[in-house]
Structures are given as C-alpha cells and as structure tokens.
Design a protein around this motif. Structure first.
Motif, PDB file in Angstrom:
ATOM      1  N   VAL A  23       0.707  -1.163   0.116  1.00 50.15           N
ATOM      2  CA  VAL A  23       0.026   0.241  -0.320  1.00 50.15           C
ATOM      3  C   VAL A  23       0.875   0.854   0.344  1.00 50.15           C
ATOM      4  N   LEU A  24      -0.009   2.147  -0.989  1.00 53.43           N
ATOM      5  CA  LEU A  24       1.765   3.508  -1.113  1.00 53.43           C
ATOM      6  C   LEU A  24       0.487   4.562   0.122  1.00 53.43           C
ATOM      7  N   ASP A  25       1.760   4.716   0.661  1.00 55.44           N
ATOM      8  CA  ASP A  25       1.753   5.934   2.340  1.00 55.44           C
ATOM      9  C   ASP A  25       2.052   7.022   1.514  1.00 55.44           C
ATOM     10  N   ASP A  26       3.285   7.573   2.621  1.00 55.61           N
ATOM     11  CA  ASP A  26       3.807   9.387   1.630  1.00 55.61           C
ATOM     12  C   ASP A  26       4.153   8.251   0.364  1.00 55.61           C
ATOM     13  N   PRO A  27       4.826  10.153  -0.760  1.00 50.17           N
ATOM     14  CA  PRO A  27       5.622   9.386  -1.466  1.00 50.17           C
ATOM     15  C   PRO A  27       7.043   8.681  -1.002  1.00 50.17           C
ATOM     16  N   GLY A  72     -10.202  11.001  -6.900  1.00 47.17           N
ATOM     17  CA  GLY A  72     -10.035  12.221  -8.559  1.00 47.17           C
ATOM     18  C   GLY A  72      -8.689  13.403  -7.134  1.00 47.17           C
ATOM     19  N   GLY A  73      -7.848  12.507  -6.298  1.00 43.31           N
ATOM     20  CA  GLY A  73      -6.812  13.226  -6.387  1.00 43.31           C
ATOM     21  C   GLY A  73      -5.492  11.824  -6.595  1.00 43.31           C
ATOM     22  N   LEU A  74      -4.464  12.626  -5.291  1.00 43.00           N
ATOM     23  CA  LEU A  74      -3.125  11.934  -5.558  1.00 43.00           C
ATOM     24  C   LEU A  74      -2.915  10.462  -4.720  1.00 43.00           C
ATOM     25  N   PRO A  75      -2.728   9.491  -5.090  1.00 44.46           N
ATOM     26  CA  PRO A  75      -2.949   8.551  -4.242  1.00 44.46           C
ATOM     27  C   PRO A  75      -2.230   8.089  -2.766  1.00 44.46           C
ATOM     28  N   PHE A  76      -1.758   8.935  -2.494  1.00 41.73           N
ATOM     29  CA  PHE A  76      -1.136   9.050  -1.064  1.00 41.73           C
ATOM     30  C   PHE A  76      -1.803   8.695  -0.237  1.00 41.73           C
ATOM     31  N   ASN A  77      -1.290   7.420   0.586  1.00 42.72           N
ATOM     32  CA  ASN A  77      -2.784   7.534   1.962  1.00 42.72           C
ATOM     33  C   ASN A  77      -4.130   7.188   1.588  1.00 42.72           C
TER      34      ASN A  77
END
Length: 383
Positions: A23-27, A72-77
């Motif tokens: 899972v992608l958390d912070d960059p 609708g936005g970046l995938p982080f967290n």
C-alpha cells in the motif's frame, strides 16, 4: 474461506479472505499490509497474481503520485496498491462470467473503459471520458483502481489474454510492454510492412517497439540511444541499424539510410532534444508516436511539423486490444521479449526490486516480482 454471493470459486484453487498487498502511504513509502481479497462483479474475474513487472510509470506514481488518480486526487495514504504489468491465474468468476474458466493463466492489460462514453464507443477506452470514475465502470488497474503489487486483483474480462503453456510467467508480464509498443504502431499506421521505423530510446517500450516493428515487417528498423548495451539488445531484437547519439547525428544518419526520412518514428525518451530529433527525421506526411511522458514542458519545432504535414500522436497504455496482438506475436516466437527481463525478486522484497529498477542496478531493464505464496498454493492444488 472466500465465498462471496454470486461468485464462482473452485476447491482446487482455495482463496483466503485476506491477502498481502503493498500500500502506498507517503511518497516513496510502501507498506506491506493485509487487505480483504476483492470481489469480482459483473463481467469481472478475480486474478491470483503470479508475477508482476515493474514499469517506470510505477516508479513515478510511487514518487510523485502522478499519473495515478484515486478519488480524484493523488494516491497517497488512500489504501492504494500500485502495479499494473501483471499476469496470473483466474481464481474466481463474477456473476454469469463464462468467457474464462478458473485455473486459466492470463495476462492483463491496464485499462477497461466505462463502455458507454463517446471514446469507449469508438474503441478508445484508454481515453475514456469517465477516466478515474470506477462508479461509472472505468478501471485502470494500478492507476485509478488497485493494481498488481498484491496477491489478488479484480480485472474486467475485456482486459484478459490467455497465456500459452509455452510462455513463462515472467515473459507473460511483458505483454503489457509489448502491447504498448503495438498500440503505438497501430495508431501510426497499423500494418507497417515495408515502411521505415525509427525508435528513439532503448528502454523497455523502445526495445519491444523494435521487436514489434520488425515482426510486422518494417524495413529498415533503426534504434537510437546512448547506452551501447541497450543498443546491442535492440540489434538482437531486430534493429537493422543502431545509432549512439553521442557518436553520430541521428537525424543525418536516418536521412542517409532512408533517403527522405523515416515513415514512422516512435519517441520513447521524452526529452525536448529527442522530440525535436523525431520531428526532423520524419519524412513529409510521416507520423510520430509520442510514447513517453516528458517531465517538463517541451519547446519543439512546430513550424517544421506543420510545413511538412507530419502527424504526431500521443498514446497512453496499450489500447485497441493491442495486448492480444502482441501476445499472438510472442506466442509464435516472432521475437523474444525475455531479452529485456534482467532481474527477479519475490513479492515480499518489492522495495529491493523497485530500487533495482529505479537505480538501474546491474544495468536492470525489466525487473519482475513473483508471488511465491501463489506458487506454493498452485503446487498444493496440483498434488
């Protein structure tokens, strides 16, 4: 065990309720977590992921978020699992799905359009006007919906291509890359037999663009780049001539070889310099496929493009069912895609695999991650 209502499963391929997924958390930060195994709905199957290749776009998503878009936005967290170049085994069937059977090995393509917008009805589902809206039926696994750095994923049946028994798991992960190259050539001209093709940039897409162009009968096929080892692989995949742009002027060499410039140019480097090289090495009325994502705005010689009636196309992914055509060529051994596969790691060691791909450790080209647990399950089922 896993048994959602309306979903067909098999005791020969047991499925847990929970799975391991990155899972992608912070960059630049991935965590190995437990997630519920997803449930296929109408016209979908559950895929047990057996292998997944790492794409440069995965590295971009993990680092900057773009071009992924979740809610609708970046995938982080957002509990998002990246990864899109995967293959596996059909583990369960959504309601009324009879196009595939449980246990079949399949490779996937990324995009499934909504099927109802103007672009989807034209067959341009990678340009779906409902892009990023799963509630409207759009899926782009690893971009707008969960992807392949996990044990299971859901895929629409339109995105699946059967893998022949003669093809290894690692080779089957490369169908997406070959399909992207195929899509670029399809958009440029379809059947390219007898036409001259230049490929700029010997990355994975560029190298397989050489292989696909040659398999389709292009002549000559020319590859440009800066790394001699990569250029040598391009020759093994069918390039008639390679040009190290540190040693030769690629525009002049292409004009010397073709007389009037190339019919088609597939630009896979994405820099301002190489885009302008593409413009100036293409003949009048020729076509350019822009297959790379430039990081910054590009100043290009638009006047030359217009005055010479040169057509430029941007592509995203592997549309128009190009993966199936690429799979057919690979299954017939028209080219050996495994020449770009350089390293393999288990799913649990994904961070190391990503580092090899990002830093090009040991001159890594295509790094493949395998799901060892999936292989264990397959062996138990076979006994």
């Amino acid at each position: 065990m896993y048994q959602p209502a309306g979903v067909k499963t098999s005791p020969d391929l047991p499925i847990p309720n929970q799975m391991k997924a990155w899972v992608l958390d912070d960059p630049d930060h991935l965590s190995l977590c437990e997630k519920p195994v997803p449930v296929p709905t109408r016209a979908e199957v559950l895929v047990r992921i057996d292998a997944v290749a790492i794409c440069a776009t995965d590295l971009e998503i993990i680092h900057t978020g773009s071009p992924a878009s979740i809610q609708g936005g970046l995938p982080f967290n957002k509990n998002f699992t990246p990864g899109h170049e995967y293959m596996g085994t059909v583990a369960a069937l959504g309601p009324d799905v009879d196009e595939f059977t449980i246990g079949e090995r399949i490779s996937v393509e990324i995009h499934a359009g909504c099927g109802q917008c103007k672009r989807c009805r034209q067959g341009m589902y990678t340009s779906c006007l409902n892009y990023g809206k799963p509630e409207k039926g759009h899926r782009a696994n690893g971009f707008t919906t969960d992807g392949g750095f996990a044990e299971y994923a859901v895929n629409h049946i339109n995105t699946l291509a059967r893998v022949p028994d003669t093809m290894s798991d690692a080779e089957a992960t490369l169908v997406v890359t070959a399909g992207t190259s195929m899509y670029g050539l399809t958009e440029l001209g379809g059947l390219v037999a007898g036409e001259s093709v230049v490929v700029i940039g010997p990355g994975p897409i560029g190298l397989l663009a050489v292989a696909v162009a040659k398999a389709l009968g292009a002549s000559p096929v020319i590859l440009t780049g800066t790394r001699n080892k990569r250029l040598a692989i391009g020759q093994e995949l069918g390039a008639d001539r390679v040009i190290n742009i540190n040693d030769e002027d690629p525009v002049e060499v292409v004009k010397q070889l073709t007389g009037i410039g190339a019919d088609y140019v597939v630009e896979c480097a994405g820099s301002e310099t190489t885009i302008n090289q593409a413009i100036h090495m293409t003949n009048r009325g020729g076509k350019i496929c822009l297959a790379a994502f430039p990081h910054d705005p590009v100043t290009m010689d638009l006047a030359h493009l217009v005055k010479n009636n040169i057509y430029a196309y941007g592509i995203r992914g592997e549309g128009r069912s190009a993966t199936r055509r690429a799979m057919a060529l690979m299954a017939e051994k028209r080219f050996d895609a495994t020449k770009i596969h350089t390293h393999t790691f288990p799913l649990g060691d994904l961070p190391t695999a990503l580092r090899y791909a990002r830093e090009r450790v040991d001159d890594a080209i295509k790094v493949v991650v395998t799901n060892r647990q999936a292989s264990l399950i397959a062996n138990v089922a076979a006994e």
